[in-house]
Motif scaffolding. Structure first.
Motif, mmCIF file in Angstrom:
data_model
loop_
_atom_site.group_PDB
_atom_site.id
_atom_site.type_symbol
_atom_site.label_atom_id
_atom_site.label_comp_id
_atom_site.label_asym_id
_atom_site.label_seq_id
_atom_site.Cartn_x
_atom_site.Cartn_y
_atom_site.Cartn_z
ATOM 1 N N ILE A 72 0.840 -1.203 0.000
ATOM 2 C CA ILE A 72 0.000 0.000 0.000
ATOM 3 C C ILE A 72 0.874 1.251 0.000
ATOM 4 C CG2 ILE A 72 -1.533 1.381 1.454
ATOM 5 C CD1 ILE A 72 -3.075 -0.621 -0.117
ATOM 6 N N ALA A 73 1.985 1.204 0.713
ATOM 7 C CA ALA A 73 2.894 2.354 0.730
ATOM 8 C C ALA A 73 3.388 2.673 -0.676
ATOM 9 C CB ALA A 73 4.065 2.086 1.665
ATOM 10 N N PRO A 86 -5.771 -5.592 -4.519
ATOM 11 C CA PRO A 86 -5.296 -6.475 -3.445
ATOM 12 C C PRO A 86 -5.260 -7.903 -3.969
ATOM 13 C CG PRO A 86 -7.587 -5.893 -3.080
ATOM 14 C CD PRO A 86 -7.152 -5.165 -4.326
ATOM 15 N N PRO A 87 -4.201 -8.652 -3.745
ATOM 16 C CA PRO A 87 -4.137 -10.010 -4.302
ATOM 17 C C PRO A 87 -5.034 -11.009 -3.596
ATOM 18 C CG PRO A 87 -2.184 -9.534 -2.994
ATOM 19 C CD PRO A 87 -2.967 -8.257 -3.063
ATOM 20 N N ARG A 88 -5.523 -10.680 -2.395
ATOM 21 C CA ARG A 88 -6.277 -11.665 -1.623
ATOM 22 C C ARG A 88 -7.694 -11.240 -1.272
ATOM 23 N NH1 ARG A 88 -2.739 -14.542 3.052
ATOM 24 N NH2 ARG A 88 -0.961 -15.247 1.826
ATOM 25 N N ASP A 89 -7.825 -10.368 -0.261
ATOM 26 C CA ASP A 89 -9.085 -10.241 0.472
ATOM 27 C C ASP A 89 -10.001 -9.110 0.041
ATOM 28 O OD1 ASP A 89 -8.190 -12.392 1.880
ATOM 29 O OD2 ASP A 89 -7.528 -11.241 3.621
ATOM 30 N N ARG A 90 -9.725 -8.484 -1.080
ATOM 31 C CA ARG A 90 -10.599 -7.408 -1.570
ATOM 32 C C ARG A 90 -10.796 -6.332 -0.501
ATOM 33 N NH1 ARG A 90 -9.427 -11.014 -4.693
ATOM 34 N NH2 ARG A 90 -10.789 -11.901 -6.282
ATOM 35 N N SER A 91 -9.701 -5.940 0.158
ATOM 36 C CA SER A 91 -9.772 -4.955 1.235
ATOM 37 C C SER A 91 -10.028 -3.547 0.713
ATOM 38 C CB SER A 91 -8.486 -4.975 2.067
ATOM 39 O OG SER A 91 -7.358 -4.795 1.226
ATOM 40 N N PHE A 92 -9.852 -3.342 -0.583
ATOM 41 C CA PHE A 92 -10.214 -2.079 -1.226
ATOM 42 C C PHE A 92 -10.557 -2.408 -2.670
ATOM 43 C CE2 PHE A 92 -5.652 -2.531 -1.815
ATOM 44 C CZ PHE A 92 -5.465 -2.205 -3.147
ATOM 45 N N PRO A 93 -11.289 -1.546 -3.370
ATOM 46 C CA PRO A 93 -11.706 -1.868 -4.741
ATOM 47 C C PRO A 93 -10.524 -1.925 -5.707
ATOM 48 C CG PRO A 93 -13.059 -0.113 -3.793
ATOM 49 C CD PRO A 93 -11.904 -0.303 -2.872
ATOM 50 N N ALA A 94 -10.427 -3.008 -6.465
ATOM 51 C CA ALA A 94 -9.432 -3.076 -7.540
ATOM 52 C C ALA A 94 -9.874 -2.124 -8.643
ATOM 53 C CB ALA A 94 -9.336 -4.502 -8.073
ATOM 54 N N ASP A 95 -8.990 -1.195 -9.027
ATOM 55 C CA ASP A 95 -9.409 -0.165 -9.968
ATOM 56 C C ASP A 95 -8.182 0.554 -10.515
ATOM 57 O OD1 ASP A 95 -11.053 1.467 -11.442
ATOM 58 O OD2 ASP A 95 -12.133 2.299 -9.724
ATOM 59 N N VAL A 96 -8.426 1.398 -11.519
ATOM 60 C CA VAL A 96 -7.377 2.286 -12.018
ATOM 61 C C VAL A 96 -7.362 3.522 -11.120
ATOM 62 C CG1 VAL A 96 -6.598 3.727 -13.933
ATOM 63 C CG2 VAL A 96 -7.591 1.467 -14.382
ATOM 64 N N TYR A 97 -6.232 3.754 -10.486
ATOM 65 C CA TYR A 97 -6.066 4.916 -9.617
ATOM 66 C C TYR A 97 -5.149 5.908 -10.324
ATOM 67 C CZ TYR A 97 -8.294 2.171 -5.970
ATOM 68 O OH TYR A 97 -9.201 1.430 -5.250
ATOM 69 N N ASP A 99 -3.708 8.492 -9.097
ATOM 70 C CA ASP A 99 -2.546 8.707 -8.237
ATOM 71 C C ASP A 99 -2.859 8.104 -6.876
ATOM 72 O OD1 ASP A 99 -3.689 10.807 -6.354
ATOM 73 O OD2 ASP A 99 -3.874 11.865 -8.274
ATOM 74 N N GLY A 100 -1.845 8.044 -6.015
ATOM 75 C CA GLY A 100 -2.001 7.362 -4.736
ATOM 76 C C GLY A 100 -2.945 8.019 -3.769
ATOM 77 N N SER A 101 -3.305 9.277 -3.997
ATOM 78 C CA SER A 101 -4.170 9.982 -3.052
ATOM 79 C C SER A 101 -5.593 9.428 -3.024
ATOM 80 C CB SER A 101 -4.202 11.478 -3.386
ATOM 81 O OG SER A 101 -4.844 11.695 -4.640
ATOM 82 N N ARG A 102 -5.977 8.661 -4.061
ATOM 83 C CA ARG A 102 -7.328 8.105 -4.110
ATOM 84 C C ARG A 102 -7.483 6.887 -3.204
ATOM 85 N NH1 ARG A 102 -9.406 6.315 -9.423
ATOM 86 N NH2 ARG A 102 -11.234 5.949 -8.108
ATOM 87 N N LEU A 103 -6.366 6.319 -2.747
ATOM 88 C CA LEU A 103 -6.426 5.163 -1.857
ATOM 89 C C LEU A 103 -6.568 5.635 -0.418
ATOM 90 C CD1 LEU A 103 -3.686 3.055 -3.590
ATOM 91 C CD2 LEU A 103 -5.959 2.180 -3.044
ATOM 92 N N SER A 104 -7.381 4.934 0.349
ATOM 93 C CA SER A 104 -7.653 5.332 1.715
ATOM 94 C C SER A 104 -6.375 5.381 2.556
ATOM 95 C CB SER A 104 -8.641 4.352 2.346
ATOM 96 O OG SER A 104 -8.774 4.597 3.721
ATOM 97 N N SER A 105 -6.256 6.412 3.368
ATOM 98 C CA SER A 105 -5.095 6.552 4.251
ATOM 99 C C SER A 105 -5.201 5.628 5.465
ATOM 100 C CB SER A 105 -4.971 8.000 4.732
ATOM 101 O OG SER A 105 -6.150 8.405 5.429
ATOM 102 N N SER A 106 -6.365 4.970 5.643
ATOM 103 C CA SER A 106 -6.543 4.067 6.784
ATOM 104 C C SER A 106 -6.033 2.654 6.507
ATOM 105 C CB SER A 106 -8.017 4.005 7.175
ATOM 106 O OG SER A 106 -8.789 3.411 6.140
#
Length: 253
Positions: A72-73, A86-97, A99-106
């Motif tokens: 994630i970093a 995510p390769p396993r647990d679908r912890s966030f939506p697989a998508d075209v981002y 830039d990195g700011s669209r990924l949750s900081s949590s």
């Protein structure tokens, strides 16, 4: 899930919901990874899954794009459009981002991810593999839209099915023993107008590529043959004492 339950019941196997009290093993599993991990020890089944970075280890001739394993970093640091999943647990939506700011900081910065070039698949197919061979298959998407269809329904589709089998043998052989004996591999016709005439092109601008590898026990069957899907699932998530030695390295912990 209902189709597999009907097939299992037809084989004389009792089918139970994960929430049902009084469950006892040994058992087989088809369902999500969180509940599966919670029940695996008590019910005595082993969950087989491909390694997180398996897609990134395949040569580009099979993936049709650059794919790298990261965290994630690393995803937070991207500054151009990148497909992140995510390769396993679908912890966030697989998508075209973009830039990195669209990924949750949590998110956990150490969580593994796959990062790849942005490409377009004209059509995508799900292959249920058993011992490196296609047990059954289904188309599941056309240009990113869900469109399940069983293979071999007309002449053109039968030709496509033959090409899938021919192509799939090559990455499966390259993977060797780096995939479990029961697994799902998705492949697709990659829209690639800048590389026409590739050996695997069925018409100019299209060629075959691996989309991803997934756990058979957590993969939608779409229009694949439920009986053969069940064969793969029973191997991929069955009693631990029935595990084959080559699959020990792929047990989910």
């Amino acid at each position: 899930m209902e189709l597999l339950a009907v097939e299992a019941a037809g084989r004389g196997m009792p089918v139970r919901a994960a929430e049902e009290p009084g469950l006892a093993g040994p058992a087989y599993w088809y369902g999500g990874p969180v509940a599966g991990a919670r029940l695996a020890g008590r019910l005595g089944f082993a969950l087989l899954e491909p390694a997180d970075g398996r897609l990134a280890e395949l040569p580009e001739e099979f993936t049709g794009r650059r794919v790298r394993a990261g965290t994630i970093a690393d995803a937070w640091a991207i500054d151009q459009p990148t497909f992140v999943k995510p390769p396993r647990d679908r912890s966030f939506p697989a998508d075209v981002y973009t830039d990195g700011s669209r990924l949750s900081s949590s998110l956990d910065p150490a969580e593994p991810v796959l990062l790849s070039d942005v490409v377009t698949f004209a059509a995508e197919y799900r292959l249920f593999l058993l011992d490196g061979r296609i047990a059954t298959a289904s188309r599941y998407a056309v240009f990113g839209r869900l469109d399940p269809r069983p293979p071999g329904t007309d002449r053109a589709d039968r030709a496509t099915t033959a090409q899938i089998a021919e192509f799939a043998d090559r990455p499966a052989a390259a993977a060797g023993h780096t995939l479990p004996s029961a697994v799902v591999v998705d492949v697709g016709q990659l829209l690639d107008p800048y590389r026409p005439g590739h050996r695997w092109a069925y018409r100019p601008g299209h060629r075959w590529a691996v989309v991803e590898a997934s756990m058979a026990w957590f993969s939608h069957a779409y229009a694949a043959d439920p009986a053969r899907v069940l064969d793969v699932v029973l191997r991929a998530a069955g009693p631990r004492e029935h595990m084959r030695p080559r699959d020990l390295a792929f047990e989910r912990h």
